[in-house]
Scaffold this motif. Structure first.
Motif, PDB file in Angstrom:
ATOM      1  N   PHE A 151       0.825  -1.198   0.000  1.00  0.00           N
ATOM      2  CA  PHE A 151       0.000   0.000   0.000  1.00  0.00           C
ATOM      3  C   PHE A 151       0.864   1.255   0.000  1.00  0.00           C
ATOM      4  N   ALA A 154       1.109   2.723  -3.466  1.00  0.00           N
ATOM      5  CA  ALA A 154      -0.083   3.475  -3.865  1.00  0.00           C
ATOM      6  C   ALA A 154      -0.171   4.793  -3.102  1.00  0.00           C
ATOM      7  N   TYR A 241      -4.413   1.697  -5.262  1.00  0.00           N
ATOM      8  CA  TYR A 241      -4.008   0.409  -4.688  1.00  0.00           C
ATOM      9  C   TYR A 241      -4.857  -0.725  -5.257  1.00  0.00           C
TER      10      TYR A 241
END
Length: 299
Positions: A151, A154, A241
């Motif tokens: 994550f 992202a 993501y």
């Protein structure tokens, strides 16, 4: 005609290739299960957040001072395209299909007089697009490199896009990625991140925050503007993501399919080469026998 030694070498080479493609197929299948599970787990959350923000945005979108991540700059001249591809090849048409979709969108926008900027994620997409849009590719963002998508990647990309918007470097941002359908099918998909895309009709708004689930009404505390200011950056990162997870699952599915096809083709090639080898060997034996018999008759 190739000699027996050459044919044996070819057969050995193709067998080695088949072992490699078979191993790559099994590795891709192993990674696919994990990637598919992560993509499917993230999908409901990302879609629910999108619906919730769309419901909030309807009360704010027409007001003065709406957040830029929601309303954009108010113009439609400079478009930022963010295609998500892989760092590695050997995945059939996975990267090429998305590259073509990005190229077609860029050409269409340029035909309408728009300015196009491209921020590709993944080495393959960057290489593909740099051949035709070298002046529009503003930078290259590394992909996952075949590892699990984090994550943090992202998050960093979302902050970069938000920063570019704050500096006025673009008006509209569109994310392009391969949506994972199944092992055999990945669909190039466009998702407008900025301005936030809103459903165009009531049917699409049916499940917004449960509005059609019993007629419940919602009160927001604090007000909508404050909630949007906190959730819009997070939504940008979540949508990126989700796209990265979908792309990662699609990449492994495409690679598994491509390696399975390559393995079967290698098997067919081995069968053809083996048949040619046996025929050549039989022809050589027959020719030698004829030479021996002819020599014996001459004596």
């Amino acid at each position: 005609m190739a000699s027996l030694k050459e044919l044996r070498g070819r057969i050995t080479s193709v067998k080695s290739t088949r072992k490699i493609t078979s191993a790559m197929k099994m590795v891709a299948a192993s990674k696919l299960r994990r990637a598919q599970a992560r993509a499917e787990a993230a999908r409901p959350y990302a879609e629910a957040m999108q619906r919730m923000l769309a419901a909030l945005a309807r009360n704010v979108i027409g007001r003065e001072g709406a957040p830029p991540l929601l309303a954009g700059t108010g113009q439609d001249q400079v478009h930022l395209l963010v295609p998500v591809t892989s760092d590695r090849g050997l995945a059939g048409g996975f990267n090429a299909n998305l590259g073509r979709a990005t190229r077609n969108l860029a050409r269409r926008l340029e035909g309408e007089g728009k300015t196009v900027k491209i921020l590709p994620v993944g080495r393959k997409g960057a290489d593909y697009l740099a051949r035709e849009f070298s002046g529009q590719v503003i930078d290259r963002v590394p992909g996952s490199g075949g590892k699990d998508v984090a994550f943090s990647a992202a998050h960093a990309l979302g902050e970069r896009i938000a920063g570019m918007l704050a500096k006025g470097e673009f008006d509209v941002c569109t994310l392009l990625y391969n949506r994972f359908n199944n092992v055999m099918s990945q669909t190039p998909t466009e998702l407008q991140l900025i301005p936030l895309s809103l459903p165009s009709n009531d049917n699409e708004r049916g499940d917004d925050l449960g509005e059609n689930r019993g007629g419940a009404t919602y009160e927001f505390e604090p007000d909508e503007e404050t909630i949007l200011a906190r959730l819009l950056p997070r939504n940008l990162q979540v949508q990126i993501y989700w796209a990265m997870l979908e792309s990662a699952a699609g990449e492994q599915g495409a690679r598994m399919t491509a390696m399975d096809s390559a393995t079967r083709n290698a098997g067919k090639a081995i069968d053809r080469l083996t048949l040619t080898y046996n025929r050549t060997r039989q022809a050589n034996i027959t020719r030698e026998l004829i030479e021996i018999i002819s020599g014996a008759d001459a004596v």
